[in-house]
Motif scaffolding. Structure first.
Motif, mmCIF file in Angstrom:
data_model
loop_
_atom_site.group_PDB
_atom_site.id
_atom_site.type_symbol
_atom_site.label_atom_id
_atom_site.label_comp_id
_atom_site.label_asym_id
_atom_site.label_seq_id
_atom_site.Cartn_x
_atom_site.Cartn_y
_atom_site.Cartn_z
ATOM 1 N N HIS A 67 99.249 65.696 36.471
ATOM 2 C CA HIS A 67 98.889 64.812 37.592
ATOM 3 C C HIS A 67 98.141 63.586 37.098
ATOM 4 C CE1 HIS A 67 94.551 65.441 37.735
ATOM 5 N NE2 HIS A 67 94.768 66.715 37.478
ATOM 6 N N LEU A 68 98.028 62.629 37.994
ATOM 7 C CA LEU A 68 97.368 61.350 37.694
ATOM 8 C C LEU A 68 96.117 61.181 38.538
ATOM 9 C CD1 LEU A 68 100.220 58.737 37.354
ATOM 10 C CD2 LEU A 68 98.613 59.516 35.620
ATOM 11 N N GLY A 69 95.489 62.275 38.938
ATOM 12 C CA GLY A 69 94.262 62.155 39.721
ATOM 13 C C GLY A 69 94.547 62.048 41.205
ATOM 14 N N ASP A 70 93.515 61.708 41.969
ATOM 15 C CA ASP A 70 93.593 61.754 43.431
ATOM 16 C C ASP A 70 94.327 60.576 44.045
ATOM 17 O OD1 ASP A 70 92.188 64.069 43.469
ATOM 18 O OD2 ASP A 70 90.234 63.112 43.773
ATOM 19 N N ARG A 71 94.502 59.526 43.290
ATOM 20 C CA ARG A 71 95.122 58.330 43.854
ATOM 21 C C ARG A 71 96.635 58.478 43.913
ATOM 22 N NH1 ARG A 71 91.723 54.093 44.151
ATOM 23 N NH2 ARG A 71 89.617 54.666 43.514
ATOM 24 N N ILE A 72 97.229 58.078 45.027
ATOM 25 C CA ILE A 72 98.686 58.097 45.157
ATOM 26 C C ILE A 72 99.175 56.704 44.783
ATOM 27 C CG2 ILE A 72 100.612 58.539 46.721
ATOM 28 C CD1 ILE A 72 98.649 60.098 48.483
ATOM 29 N N ASN A 92 98.253 46.653 43.167
ATOM 30 C CA ASN A 92 98.317 47.717 42.160
ATOM 31 C C ASN A 92 96.957 48.023 41.543
ATOM 32 O OD1 ASN A 92 101.028 47.922 42.617
ATOM 33 N ND2 ASN A 92 101.645 46.767 40.806
ATOM 34 N N ILE A 93 96.172 46.993 41.249
ATOM 35 C CA ILE A 93 94.877 47.272 40.617
ATOM 36 C C ILE A 93 93.918 47.867 41.644
ATOM 37 C CG2 ILE A 93 95.144 45.593 38.768
ATOM 38 C CD1 ILE A 93 93.566 43.600 40.170
ATOM 39 N N THR A 94 94.079 47.493 42.905
ATOM 40 C CA THR A 94 93.258 48.130 43.942
ATOM 41 C C THR A 94 93.645 49.602 44.068
ATOM 42 O OG1 THR A 94 93.076 46.042 45.123
ATOM 43 C CG2 THR A 94 92.588 48.033 46.371
ATOM 44 N N ALA A 95 94.943 49.875 44.061
ATOM 45 C CA ALA A 95 95.401 51.269 44.149
ATOM 46 C C ALA A 95 94.877 52.083 42.961
ATOM 47 C CB ALA A 95 96.923 51.331 44.211
ATOM 48 N N MET A 96 94.751 51.443 41.802
ATOM 49 C CA MET A 96 94.287 52.172 40.616
ATOM 50 C C MET A 96 92.776 52.362 40.577
ATOM 51 S SD MET A 96 96.773 50.987 37.507
ATOM 52 C CE MET A 96 96.132 52.270 36.407
ATOM 53 N N ALA A 100 96.548 54.193 47.967
ATOM 54 C CA ALA A 100 95.860 55.161 47.102
ATOM 55 C C ALA A 100 94.905 56.067 47.865
ATOM 56 C CB ALA A 100 95.110 54.419 46.001
ATOM 57 N N ARG A 101 94.888 55.978 49.197
ATOM 58 C CA ARG A 101 93.939 56.753 50.010
ATOM 59 C C ARG A 101 92.494 56.482 49.615
ATOM 60 N NH1 ARG A 101 96.470 62.748 51.094
ATOM 61 N NH2 ARG A 101 97.922 62.060 52.686
ATOM 62 N N ASP A 102 92.185 55.218 49.475
ATOM 63 C CA ASP A 102 90.835 54.792 49.122
ATOM 64 C C ASP A 102 90.294 53.998 50.315
ATOM 65 O OD1 ASP A 102 88.539 54.092 47.748
ATOM 66 O OD2 ASP A 102 89.572 52.995 46.165
ATOM 67 N N THR A 103 88.963 53.825 50.366
ATOM 68 C CA THR A 103 88.387 53.052 51.479
ATOM 69 C C THR A 103 87.510 51.890 51.005
ATOM 70 O OG1 THR A 103 86.351 54.366 51.604
ATOM 71 C CG2 THR A 103 88.224 55.160 52.904
ATOM 72 N N VAL A 104 87.192 51.874 49.717
ATOM 73 C CA VAL A 104 86.174 50.924 49.233
ATOM 74 C C VAL A 104 86.819 49.615 48.787
ATOM 75 C CG1 VAL A 104 84.275 50.576 47.636
ATOM 76 C CG2 VAL A 104 84.768 52.882 48.516
ATOM 77 N N LEU A 105 86.541 48.559 49.531
ATOM 78 C CA LEU A 105 87.149 47.253 49.282
ATOM 79 C C LEU A 105 86.634 46.661 47.965
ATOM 80 C CD1 LEU A 105 89.058 45.517 51.111
ATOM 81 C CD2 LEU A 105 87.023 44.192 51.710
#
Lengths: 236, 236
Positions: free
Chosen positions: A213-218, B93-97, B136-141
């Motif tokens: 896996h590549l961690g929690d990020r999709i 992409n970098i935000t997703a990462m 990426a299921r993230d919330t932090v801008l």
């Protein structure tokens, strides 16, 4: 386009090649080269060197061919067929990164209509591969295989690929973190946007493939692929 | 969109948020959710949880907020301003990462006209960052800073960034292979398509930045960035 790639059908003689429309446009508008200037060229599936531009006839004459193309990644990449737009960019990017064996595979969450896309026609795939080669200054065309049925691929094709190769399947659950800098060749399978289903994961596992896996990020496929390749092998 | 991200301006009350047009379209056409169904939501710069869909008013009521957003990359990314189309995908992409500090920088080989692109307007950047977070299921801008002059950035801004951070600049020549799995935070600078020029490389070096390369292949910025990030830190 960091290299003008010369295909056999462009050859006028051993040393002379006519330029394609796309190459002419790039040389004229981006590189802004003049008659008699040198260009960096590569012969498809061959060496890299310098050629002289004949701007009146839009052809080049090769002067030297002295460099080997860059190293390749020792792997077979199995990719659940992405949607057509994503496929274009992914084909270019994985070719630029040095993948030479690409298997496009059907999977439960791949829309059947994707297989009808004009992107999958042989000429179209060839164009995206060539763009990837020209980006990375490579000359060696990858082989792309299309497998429209999941099970026959896993049961009949995969076992041969796994001889002397480590098998890895990207999956977010019940998986180890993706390993870094493998010393052996591998087969890497990357799923569709919705992931592999349970049956498919069972089949991968039965075949001896290990989940990573590549961690929690999709991540989107176009990001996930370079991220995975970059961890598996160092750039050379 | 793997998460419905709720911004303060969408709040109707503590628990209720109205959905944006983009979210409505995604919920209706891709997720195909019904009235009363649960959705995975995140509060901008906050927690992640479940909400119930009110399809008649196109609003959601939060039921739980129990999960932290995924881990972030401990780095400041300095990026020579790419051309506008590449910038969009790169920001997503970098935000997703998981990059949270982005510096867009001028460089000799960046076309000045790129700085006039509508992509760089605050609202437009915000939209691409949000797309990356939702992917990426993230919330932090992330914070994005624009530096239209190279030298003042390197001389006046960079020294503070380098306090307790390792400095790396991607460059194909006179460089070490990109290191893998750093234990400390870093500043990573990635050049424009034509690379940094000699003066710029001297300034990076004077500031204490170490050159790293990605091998012989020339990659597009949109591929080079995930490749570099993925080597510097493991996914979590």
């Amino acid at each position: 386009m960091n290299l003008i790639l010369l295909a056999p059908e462009q050859a006028l003689s051993d040393q002379q090649y006519k330029l394609s429309d796309r190459q002419i446009e790039h040389i004229a508008k981006v590189l802004k080269k003049d008659h008699g200037d040198k260009l960096r060229v590569g012969v498809l599936n061959g060496l890299i060197g310098d050629a002289v531009l004949d701007k009146s006839e839009w052809r080049v004459t090769i002067e030297t061919l002295e460099s080997e193309p860059p190293k390749t990644l020792p792997m077979e990449l199995v990719l659940a067929l992405p949607r057509p737009n994503m496929l274009k960019r992914t084909l270019m990017n994985i070719t630029a990164m040095g993948v030479k064996k690409i298997h496009l595979l059907h999977s439960a969450k791949v829309e059947k209509s994707y297989w009808q896309s004009p992107v999958l026609k042989e000429n179209s795939i060839y164009d995206y591969l060539v763009e990837g080669l020209e980006q990375a200054r490579d000359t060696v065309l990858p082989a792309v295989h299309q497998h429209t049925r999941f099970r026959p691929f896993v049961e009949d094709v995969l076992p041969d690929l796994l001889v002397k190769r480590m098998g890895l399947v990207a999956h977010p659950y019940q998986a180890e973190p993706c390993p870094v800098d493998l010393v052996q060749p591998c087969v890497l399978a990357i799923g569709p946007e919705g992931g592999w289903n349970e049956f498919e994961m069972q089949k991968w596992s039965d075949a001896g493939m290990q989940s990573v896996h590549l961690g929690d990020r999709i991540l989107k496929v176009e990001t996930a692929v370079p991220v995975l390749l970059s961890r598996l092998y160092p750039a050379k």
